[in-house]
Design an enzyme around this catalytic site. Sequence first.
Site, mmCIF file in Angstrom:
data_model
loop_
_atom_site.group_PDB
_atom_site.id
_atom_site.type_symbol
_atom_site.label_atom_id
_atom_site.label_comp_id
_atom_site.label_asym_id
_atom_site.label_seq_id
_atom_site.Cartn_x
_atom_site.Cartn_y
_atom_site.Cartn_z
ATOM 1 N N GLU A 121 83.593 11.390 2.681
ATOM 2 C CA GLU A 121 82.406 11.498 2.800
ATOM 3 C C GLU A 121 82.164 13.139 2.844
ATOM 4 O OE1 GLU A 121 81.095 8.948 5.942
ATOM 5 O OE2 GLU A 121 81.624 7.173 4.664
ATOM 6 N N LEU A 122 82.891 13.823 3.697
ATOM 7 C CA LEU A 122 82.817 15.120 3.756
ATOM 8 C C LEU A 122 83.075 15.978 2.467
ATOM 9 C CD1 LEU A 122 84.283 15.993 7.306
ATOM 10 C CD2 LEU A 122 82.142 16.631 6.443
#
Length: 121
Positions: free
Chosen positions: A63-64
């Site tokens: 996600e990052l």
Amino acid sequence: KPFVRRLRGDLLAHGVPRVWLDEAEIDIGDSLIAKIDEGMKLSRYIAVVLSKKSIDAPWVKKELDVAMNREITSGEVVVLPLLYEPCDLPEFLKGKMYADFSKPDEYEAMLAKLLRRLRIT
């Protein structure tokens, strides 16, 4: 999760129109990947809660990665690091200012800073 739930409730109570949280948005039978992807596309900001566990979690890393790529491509702030407990920050977050929620007595001050970033007064 208790911290994230509290923060979500406080953000909503202070006028943030929508705060996407996986457990509130993903139903039984939904595709996790599709729903998270949809949530990230619909979100202006991606807050990442940093803890000893989260920084090593494969989902958080993915996600990052997506969020940081969007930030680089757009040239706008997308990723909002929120420090839940002291931990070694990933290299690409070390140059970013973060909200330090690791001290419970400073929760309200950090919430106010986060609301200011979100342009909520």
